[in-house]
Design an enzyme around this catalytic site. Structure first.
Site, PDB file in Angstrom:
ATOM      1  N   ASP A  12      55.750  13.223  36.346  1.00 36.89           N
ATOM      2  CA  ASP A  12      56.248  11.842  36.395  1.00 36.89           C
ATOM      3  C   ASP A  12      56.117  11.281  37.804  1.00 36.89           C
ATOM      4  O   ASP A  12      56.057  12.012  38.803  1.00 36.89           O
ATOM      5  CB  ASP A  12      57.696  11.754  35.913  1.00 36.89           C
ATOM      6  CG  ASP A  12      58.676  12.532  36.786  1.00 36.89           C
ATOM      7  OD1 ASP A  12      58.303  13.618  37.273  1.00 36.89           O
ATOM      8  OD2 ASP A  12      59.819  12.061  36.966  1.00 36.89           O
ATOM      9  N   GLU A  69      61.213  15.088  37.204  1.00 39.54           N
ATOM     10  CA  GLU A  69      61.694  15.489  38.533  1.00 39.54           C
ATOM     11  C   GLU A  69      62.192  14.284  39.311  1.00 39.54           C
ATOM     12  O   GLU A  69      63.169  14.379  40.076  1.00 39.54           O
ATOM     13  CB  GLU A  69      60.569  16.183  39.297  1.00 39.54           C
ATOM     14  CG  GLU A  69      60.999  16.834  40.626  1.00 39.54           C
ATOM     15  CD  GLU A  69      61.006  15.897  41.816  1.00 39.54           C
ATOM     16  OE1 GLU A  69      61.575  16.276  42.859  1.00 39.54           O
ATOM     17  OE2 GLU A  69      60.448  14.774  41.710  1.00 39.54           O
TER      18      GLU A  69
END
Length: 405
Positions: free
Chosen positions: A80, A149
């Site tokens: 991400d 994350e």
């Protein structure tokens, strides 16, 4: 003017990866997993995928070593990326534009170039190079691609390290992300500061603003604020003081304290019944976090306030960077053989490596970008094409060394 030559295949694959919009808050993890599965198929890697939280898969690509009973190596990265403000970008942030530079190189401009798709991509390309050379590594490699994350890793890595899937990997060592360095050294992170986000809330007497009203909510918060701002001043002074050997301190060596939210009141002439103050505190692993939490609790109680631990990381494990850790020895030797100087430090923020260390897996944070600006989360994030190719060479050497340690 002649058209520039097309990018080499490793860079073209990197561009393809960058164009997948894994941007928070709605990352396209399905397209990302499909991309990773295609890469795995080309390389003959085993694939596992599990979404511990719906729509957020952890994808593991495995290259089995010649001695699979040995503790394995995890090469971790997150897929991400953080949101963008497109109006501040010179090129659309998910076009991965390839722009020629005056020195004959190219910039690849896209969100996620530095943070951290270059790392996850270079893992794959390093495996491709090693396989092309006919290399066989002793230890099994697990290339782990985790979600979320950038929002704390709560739905990805947190669940993953507690799972049977993780235990079955028999991990002995891990690499994760680091940070670019504008200077010549390779920054290597062996620990990180623990996020401690706190909110103090006080209640008190209310009434008209023209009076001396006693025992107000604001009065209760003032000594709390003063105490933490004094701590901030002490740590700032320490940060500015060199170590005994003359070397500079980094943010990871100290605990930062920042007042980030202060809320009270509805109108100028009404003394508020309640007030709250929030702090973003990053605790250095050199500090006793258990005692620090108790001190915060005592501070709140002493002044009649309540304490909410919005986020608190209860671990300060650091990875040994000496002869006691054979993986460090192998890593340091490989980097030294490339003629790259090292600078060891504690990461100033938080990465998914903290979950690995807490789970008992020594981890180093490394992003192979030197003499490069720090652009993670910035507008016009980019890496140079040469940096991608150099990063692949870097991981070929490092992976070979640690997997044969």
């Amino acid at each position: 003017m002649a058209e520039p030559s097309p990018p080499p295949p490793p860079v073209q694959r990197f561009i393809e990866y960058l164009r997948i919009k894994t941007v928070q808050p709605e990352p396209d993890y399905a397209a990302c997993e499909a991309f990773l599965r295609r890469q795995a198929a080309e390389l003959g890697l085993e694939v596992q995928s599990h979404a511990f939280v719906a729509g957020k898969p952890v994808v593991v690509l495995t290259w089995v070593g010649t001695e699979p009973a040995l503790p394995s190596i995890i090469l971790n990265s997150h897929t991400d990326v953080v949101p963008v403000s497109e109006e501040f970008w010179t090129h659309p942030p998910f076009d991965a534009a390839r722009v020629a530079t005056e020195d004959g190189d190219f910039k690849i401009i896209a969100r996620g170039t530095q943070d951290m798709k270059i790392v996850g991509h270079c893992y794959l390309e390093a495996v491709r190079v090693l396989q092309g050379r006919g290399a066989r590594l002793r230890r099994t490699l697990h290339l782990v691609y985790v979600p979320d994350e950038e929002t704390g890793g709560h739905d990805g890595m947190r669940h993953f390290v507690q799972s049977d899937m993780f235990q079955a990997l028999n991990a002995g060592f891990a690499l994760d992300e680091g940070m670019a360095n504008p200077e010549a050294e390779l920054r290597v992170f062996y620990g990180e500061r623990a996020p401690c986000w706190v909110r103090f809330v006080a209640h008190g007497n209310t009434g008209h603003g023209s009076q001396f009203i006693e025992d107000t909510a604001a009065e209760k918060l003032v000594p709390i604020i003063n105490h933490l701002m004094e701590l901030r001043g002490e740590q700032l002074s320490l940060f500015r003081t060199p170590h005994a050997d003359g070397s500079r301190r980094t943010l990871g060596d100290v605990t930062t304290v920042n007042l980030t939210m202060l809320q009270a009141g509805v109108q100028h002439n009404v003394v508020p019944e309640s007030a709250s103050v929030c702090f973003d505190i990053r605790i250095s692993p050199t500090l006793d976090y258990v005692r620090f939490r108790r001190d915060l609790e005592a501070l709140a109680a002493a002044h009649g306030a309540t304490l909410e631990m919005v986020q608190f990381w209860n671990d300060n494990t650091m990875t040994p960077t000496d002869a006691s850790n054979p993986f460090w020895v192998a890593f340091e030797g490989a980097v030294g053989a490339m003629g790259i100087p090292l600078f060891k430090e504690i990461f100033p923020a938080a990465t998914d490596a903290r979950y690995l260390r807490k789970a008992g897996v020594p981890a180093l944070g490394v992003t192979p970008l030197r003499n490069a600006p720090i652009l993670l989360h910035d507008h016009n994030e980019f890496v140079k094409e040469s940096e991608v190719l150099d990063g692949i060479k870097f991981y070929v050497g490092v992976i070979s060394a640690i997997a044969d340690a």
